[in-house]
Design a protein around this motif. Structure first.
Motif, PDB file in Angstrom:
ATOM      1  N   ALA A  60      46.192  18.324  80.881  1.00 42.67           N
ATOM      2  CA  ALA A  60      45.105  18.063  81.818  1.00 42.67           C
ATOM      3  C   ALA A  60      45.689  17.981  83.224  1.00 42.67           C
ATOM      4  O   ALA A  60      46.780  17.453  83.426  1.00 42.67           O
ATOM      5  CB  ALA A  60      44.403  16.762  81.456  1.00 42.67           C
ATOM      6  N   GLU A  61      44.949  18.519  84.163  1.00 41.40           N
ATOM      7  CA  GLU A  61      45.377  18.416  85.559  1.00 41.40           C
ATOM      8  C   GLU A  61      45.231  16.985  86.018  1.00 41.40           C
ATOM      9  O   GLU A  61      44.327  16.267  85.606  1.00 41.40           O
ATOM     10  CB  GLU A  61      44.502  19.319  86.444  1.00 41.40           C
ATOM     11  CG  GLU A  61      44.854  20.777  86.338  1.00 41.40           C
ATOM     12  CD  GLU A  61      44.128  21.600  87.379  1.00 41.40           C
ATOM     13  OE1 GLU A  61      43.979  21.135  88.535  1.00 41.40           O
ATOM     14  OE2 GLU A  61      43.725  22.716  87.033  1.00 41.40           O
ATOM     15  N   GLY A  62      46.114  16.592  86.882  1.00 36.24           N
ATOM     16  CA  GLY A  62      46.049  15.257  87.444  1.00 36.24           C
ATOM     17  C   GLY A  62      46.485  15.295  88.892  1.00 36.24           C
ATOM     18  O   GLY A  62      46.888  16.338  89.416  1.00 36.24           O
ATOM     19  N   ALA A  63      46.383  14.165  89.532  1.00 35.23           N
ATOM     20  CA  ALA A  63      46.777  14.080  90.936  1.00 35.23           C
ATOM     21  C   ALA A  63      48.287  14.277  91.041  1.00 35.23           C
ATOM     22  O   ALA A  63      49.051  13.808  90.201  1.00 35.23           O
ATOM     23  CB  ALA A  63      46.384  12.731  91.504  1.00 35.23           C
ATOM     24  N   SER A  64      48.709  15.010  92.045  1.00 39.24           N
ATOM     25  CA  SER A  64      50.141  15.207  92.256  1.00 39.24           C
ATOM     26  C   SER A  64      50.581  14.404  93.464  1.00 39.24           C
ATOM     27  O   SER A  64      49.773  13.938  94.263  1.00 39.24           O
ATOM     28  CB  SER A  64      50.452  16.692  92.456  1.00 39.24           C
ATOM     29  OG  SER A  64      49.773  17.178  93.583  1.00 39.24           O
ATOM     30  N   LEU A  65      51.866  14.261  93.577  1.00 38.40           N
ATOM     31  CA  LEU A  65      52.456  13.521  94.683  1.00 38.40           C
ATOM     32  C   LEU A  65      52.328  14.339  95.960  1.00 38.40           C
ATOM     33  O   LEU A  65      52.637  15.529  95.961  1.00 38.40           O
ATOM     34  CB  LEU A  65      53.935  13.281  94.361  1.00 38.40           C
ATOM     35  CG  LEU A  65      54.678  12.202  95.107  1.00 38.40           C
ATOM     36  CD1 LEU A  65      54.013  10.849  94.945  1.00 38.40           C
ATOM     37  CD2 LEU A  65      56.110  12.137  94.615  1.00 38.40           C
ATOM     38  N   PRO A  66      51.864  13.750  97.054  1.00 39.53           N
ATOM     39  CA  PRO A  66      51.791  14.497  98.311  1.00 39.53           C
ATOM     40  C   PRO A  66      53.184  14.997  98.723  1.00 39.53           C
ATOM     41  O   PRO A  66      54.202  14.370  98.435  1.00 39.53           O
ATOM     42  CB  PRO A  66      51.265  13.477  99.321  1.00 39.53           C
ATOM     43  CG  PRO A  66      50.613  12.421  98.497  1.00 39.53           C
ATOM     44  CD  PRO A  66      51.342  12.397  97.194  1.00 39.53           C
ATOM     45  N   GLN A  67      53.217  16.146  99.393  1.00 40.84           N
ATOM     46  CA  GLN A  67      54.476  16.794  99.749  1.00 40.84           C
ATOM     47  C   GLN A  67      55.391  15.873 100.544  1.00 40.84           C
ATOM     48  O   GLN A  67      56.586  15.791 100.258  1.00 40.84           O
ATOM     49  CB  GLN A  67      54.202  18.067 100.544  1.00 40.84           C
ATOM     50  CG  GLN A  67      55.470  18.825 100.909  1.00 40.84           C
ATOM     51  CD  GLN A  67      55.200  20.083 101.709  1.00 40.84           C
ATOM     52  OE1 GLN A  67      54.079  20.339 102.124  1.00 40.84           O
ATOM     53  NE2 GLN A  67      56.227  20.860 101.929  1.00 40.84           N
ATOM     54  N   ASP A  68      54.848  15.166 101.521  1.00 46.76           N
ATOM     55  CA  ASP A  68      55.707  14.316 102.340  1.00 46.76           C
ATOM     56  C   ASP A  68      56.337  13.190 101.531  1.00 46.76           C
ATOM     57  O   ASP A  68      57.494  12.831 101.741  1.00 46.76           O
ATOM     58  CB  ASP A  68      54.941  13.768 103.555  1.00 46.76           C
ATOM     59  CG  ASP A  68      53.710  12.962 103.178  1.00 46.76           C
ATOM     60  OD1 ASP A  68      53.146  13.208 102.095  1.00 46.76           O
ATOM     61  OD2 ASP A  68      53.311  12.088 103.972  1.00 46.76           O
ATOM     62  N   ALA A  72      60.312  12.838 100.732  1.00 49.07           N
ATOM     63  CA  ALA A  72      60.974  11.603 101.159  1.00 49.07           C
ATOM     64  C   ALA A  72      61.964  11.130 100.092  1.00 49.07           C
ATOM     65  O   ALA A  72      62.936  10.439 100.402  1.00 49.07           O
ATOM     66  CB  ALA A  72      59.931  10.525 101.434  1.00 49.07           C
ATOM     67  N   LEU A  73      61.741  11.512  98.829  1.00 49.97           N
ATOM     68  CA  LEU A  73      62.630  11.111  97.739  1.00 49.97           C
ATOM     69  C   LEU A  73      63.836  12.029  97.598  1.00 49.97           C
ATOM     70  O   LEU A  73      64.776  11.715  96.884  1.00 49.97           O
ATOM     71  CB  LEU A  73      61.846  11.106  96.418  1.00 49.97           C
ATOM     72  CG  LEU A  73      60.618  10.186  96.367  1.00 49.97           C
ATOM     73  CD1 LEU A  73      59.831  10.443  95.097  1.00 49.97           C
ATOM     74  CD2 LEU A  73      61.042   8.733  96.450  1.00 49.97           C
TER      75      LEU A  73
END
Length: 89
Positions: A60-68, A72-73
């Motif tokens: 299932a698709e889910g929210a991904s981490l924003p690029q910034d 940052a990691l």
């Protein structure tokens, strides 16, 4: 499949191993346990295997981490991308 001493010696030679007698005994027991496990695999009924696969969840698709936040990691980044060491030279 039975792991005979002759077969064990052949495997040892093919792997280019030089084992002490106590190491040989340990490895032989490990290999016998692995072969015993592998020999039980055909006993699994196809129906049981299908039933097990049926219990897996669907992707299932889910929210991904924003690029910034993802960048940052990263230990190294460049122009909005992860920077990694070259694999091939």
């Amino acid at each position: 499949m039975e792991l005979s001493p002759e077969l064990f010696r052949k495997l040892e030679a093919l792997a280019k191993l030089r084992l002490a007698p106590e190491e040989e005994a340990l490895l032989l027991e490990d290999l016998k346990r692995i072969l015993a496990f592998v020999n039980t695999l055909p006993q699994v009924e196809a129906l049981e295997a299908e039933e097990a696969w049926g219990r897996l969840r669907e992707d299932a698709e889910g929210a991904s981490l924003p690029q910034d936040q993802a960048l940052a990691l990263a230990p190294d980044r460049e122009e909005g991308f992860f920077r990694v060491p070259p694999v091939l030279e």
